[in-house]
Write a protein that holds these residues in place. Structure first.
Motif, PDB file in Angstrom:
ATOM      1  N   ALA A 235       0.826  -1.196   0.000  1.00  0.00           N
ATOM      2  CA  ALA A 235       0.000   0.000   0.000  1.00  0.00           C
ATOM      3  C   ALA A 235       0.864   1.251   0.000  1.00  0.00           C
ATOM      4  O   ALA A 235       0.439   2.316  -0.422  1.00  0.00           O
ATOM      5  N   MET A 236       2.095   1.129   0.505  1.00  0.00           N
ATOM      6  CA  MET A 236       2.966   2.285   0.620  1.00  0.00           C
ATOM      7  C   MET A 236       3.507   2.709  -0.735  1.00  0.00           C
ATOM      8  O   MET A 236       3.906   3.839  -0.916  1.00  0.00           O
ATOM      9  N   ARG A 237       3.542   1.759  -1.654  1.00  0.00           N
ATOM     10  CA  ARG A 237       4.042   2.111  -2.978  1.00  0.00           C
ATOM     11  C   ARG A 237       3.091   3.094  -3.628  1.00  0.00           C
ATOM     12  O   ARG A 237       1.905   3.076  -3.375  1.00  0.00           O
ATOM     13  N   ASP A 238       3.658   3.899  -4.486  1.00  0.00           N
ATOM     14  CA  ASP A 238       2.814   4.874  -5.175  1.00  0.00           C
ATOM     15  C   ASP A 238       1.890   4.170  -6.153  1.00  0.00           C
ATOM     16  O   ASP A 238       2.256   3.189  -6.769  1.00  0.00           O
ATOM     17  N   GLU A 239       0.684   4.736  -6.283  1.00  0.00           N
ATOM     18  CA  GLU A 239      -0.285   4.129  -7.188  1.00  0.00           C
ATOM     19  C   GLU A 239       0.121   4.349  -8.619  1.00  0.00           C
ATOM     20  O   GLU A 239       0.706   5.361  -8.940  1.00  0.00           O
TER      21      GLU A 239
END
Lengths: 412, 240
Positions: free
Chosen positions: A408-412
């Protein structure tokens, strides 16, 4: 304390299914079509079987009919090709020597006769039958009664007419019992109307027959002791095909032909016909289930595939859920629920649609046969669907479970 | 001590080992406002992931509110995250097909709180963030600042021990950044919420009372910033 089923659980499922309507629709179509095919074929197969079985309507399933024929082998100094004739003594012999038989009913017949009543006429075939023939071919009496033992003994000039004969002679369609019809040179009093529509034609089908007592017909057509055919049914539990050999040998002893001469006696065993039809439909049924289940499985694989893609697309979303406290089981159950919901919704539509179509088919065939699937077949199909849904959701759900909250921490 | 790290090491092993954290010792008290600063690649994100129980570590010990956080199962990890930690992400990470209020109540959904109480609590926090009118709007109908405030409400709703904010202003303009940092500061001052902000912007870091500088996987220095004079750009701005 963890929940699980509240409205939002279902709203979550609905939300994710409706987010990509077209994809959901197309995926669901696979399941819908699979189930529709399966149920439609099952219903259609049953209906066809019934329609075919109607041809045997009223006919005892354990009947053997024998007819004498030319011999095909020389025997005791006599040439092959000799003709012999069944007679009344054979009836007695078979009755006494074969206690397994329930009914031994002789018959004489005369085809191509004309029956008339007040200017109406109908071409008919005459059947002289014994008093117990109704146990072989059950009549569907619209009026009156069948030929009885007493009719035969007292040589009463009475008859039972078939459906077509009745329609020809009595177009106005009231109860004809007690009226006299003329057949050839004699007048016969009608005592019954047989409405049976069976198509097994032993000496012509019932609907175009005029049935009279055996003794009357024998006298009328000067048959003496001769008998054209003998119909036999076995007692309960007797397999008729096992009796064939003994019947042949009893007859061969009296009429002097080779007991191994299969052509001398024509034997018609309804048991065989029924088993052919049964086998045919067993094969058809197997195909139906193969095709139906196959189509359904293809649909389920489609669902599984699409869910796989969906899970990949939702990596971030699932990661967020995990980060804010969803345990793996929450994710697992959510994906499986989605899969089950999709399969069940699409499948139920398939069930409803196939029921509708089968209803139309039934109406088109004028309700001759029941094409409709049973309630329990539908329930079974629904259960099968749920299982399929779970199975289809399993692989994607396991993949979803592997998604780490860090994702979830990764950029979308 | 609310947070206690002792000699924490972390090595990523993607083909060749990458030693990211090389022995971190850090203590954070309840009610502190701490920022963790460092250049990219310094290991600050890894540290945040470990603090947030999003990732595990190889050596050392991490105590959170007295509990040793080590070798947790997925289920335990999820439960601790749910109960003790509130996350605020750089890219907000709201769920796009859910309204603001639904996003806020999601952590309570996973706690098994019933629907009615969930909605009530979520509305209360949205009100606190000044977003009552936006409750039934979807994230794509809101500005960045509003989205981040929704995310903060979501982080607060479970009454966590700490709020972990990963570059909370990274996707915001300077004016909104100031608002968000003021909001976090107020939460810390008025409600005593422990806040840890990871950032590489000195202006953002300057809002905190304590600045932890990380360099090459080690704590370079811990700066007392109660005077808020750390920012090279002045005390009242967040320079973009």
């Amino acid at each position: 304390m963890r929940h699980r089923l509240d409205i939002d659980t279902f709203r979550e499922i609905g939300d994710s299914l409706f987010r990509n309507k077209r994809r959901t629709l197309l995926t669901g179509f696979g399941i819908f079509w699979g189930l529709f095919m399966l149920l439609f074929l099952v219903g259609g197969g049953n209906g066809l079987k019934q329609m075919l079985s109607m041809n045997f309507e009223g006919f005892a399933t354990n009947t053997i009919v024998i007819i004498s024929s030319n011999t095909s082998k020389p025997w005791k100094g006599m040439k092959e090709g000799r003709y012999w004739q069944l007679d009344r003594k054979d009836v007695e012999r078979l009755r006494t020597l074969m206690p397994e038989l329930d009914v031994v009913a002789p018959q004489v017949s005369n085809w191509g006769q004309t029956a008339t009543y007040k200017g109406n006429s109908s071409s008919v075939s005459i059947k002289g039958i014994s008093g117990d023939y109704h146990k072989v071919e059950a009549p569907l009496l619209k009026y009156g009664r069948t030929i009885s033992e007493a009719d035969v003994e007292q040589e009463r000039k009475v008859c039972v007419i078939g459906k077509r004969v009745y329609n020809d002679l009595f177009p106005e369609g009231d109860d004809p019992c007690g009226r006299y019809i003329q057949v050839g040179s004699v007048f016969l009093r009608i005592i019954g109307v047989d409405y049976s529509s069976g198509n097994i034609s032993i000496n012509g089908s019932a609907s175009e027959s005029v049935m009279m007592p055996f003794s009357v017909a024998a006298q009328l057509y000067k048959r003496g002791n001769n008998v054209d055919i003998i119909c036999m049914t076995g007692k309960k539990g007797v397999k008729m095909s096992t009796l064939e050999g003994r019947i042949r040998s009893i007859l061969s002893r009296e009429h002097l032909f080779d007991p191994t001469d299969d052509q001398a006696v024509m034997v018609l065993n309804t048991e065989q016909i029924f088993s052919i039809v049964d086998n045919l439909f067993r094969g058809v049924n197997f195909l139906i289930w193969l095709v139906g289940i196959g189509t359904l499985l293809a649909g389920a694989v489609g669902v599984s595939n699409i869910m796989m893609v969906t899970v990949r697309e939702r990596t971030v979303e699932i990661g967020i859920r995990r980060a804010i406290g969803a345990v793996p089981r929450d994710i697992l159950s959510q994906i499986i629920w989605e899969s089950v919901a999709l399969t069940l919704a699409a499948g139920s539509t398939g069930i409803v649609f196939s029921v509708l179509i089968l209803n139309v088919v039934e109406a088109l065939t004028k309700h001759q046969a029941a094409f409709q699937i049973s309630f329990w077949t539908a329930i079974l199909a629904a259960l099968l669907l749920s299982v399929l849904g779970v199975l289809a959701g399993l692989a994607p759900a396991l993949r979803a479970m592997k998604i780490k909250p860090v994702d979830a921490m990764r950029d979308e | 001590m609310l947070i206690e790290l002792k000699g924490v090491h972390k090595t990523y092993d993607n083909g060749q080992p990458l030693h990211v954290l090389k022995g971190i010792d850090l203590s954070i008290e309840k009610g502190e406002f701490v920022s963790i600063m460092g250049a990219s690649g310094s290991g600050k994100s890894t540290l945040l992931n470990i603090l947030g129980i999003l990732d595990n570590y190889d050596e050392g010990e991490y105590h959170l509110a007295g509990k040793l956080i080590k070798n947790l199962t997925e289920r335990e990890g999820a439960t601790y995250r749910n109960q003790m930690i509130g996350f605020v992400f750089q890219s907000f990470n709201l769920i796009g097909f859910k309204t603001a209020v639904e996003n806020v109540e999601l952590p309570l959904f996973y706690q098994g709180v019933n629907r009615h109480r969930r909605r009530e609590a979520a509305m209360a926090y949205l009100e606190k963030m000044g977003l009552t009118d936006w409750a039934s709007h979807y994230p794509n109908e809101m500005s960045g600042g509003q989205k981040q405030r929704v995310a903060i409400a979501r982080a607060l709703i479970t009454h966590p021990e700490i709020i972990l904010a990963d570059e909370p202003t990274g996707a915001l303009d300077s004016k909104t950044s100031v608002e968000v940092m003021e909001l976090l500061t107020r939460l810390n001052r008025e409600d005593g919420v422990t806040i840890i902000v990871v950032t590489h912007e000195s202006g953002v870091a300057n809002c905190a009372d304590k600045i932890v500088h990380i360099k090459d996987g080690l704590i370079e220095k811990i700066e007392d910033n109660r005077q808020h004079h750390s920012s090279v750009f002045g005390t009242k701005t967040i320079m973009k």
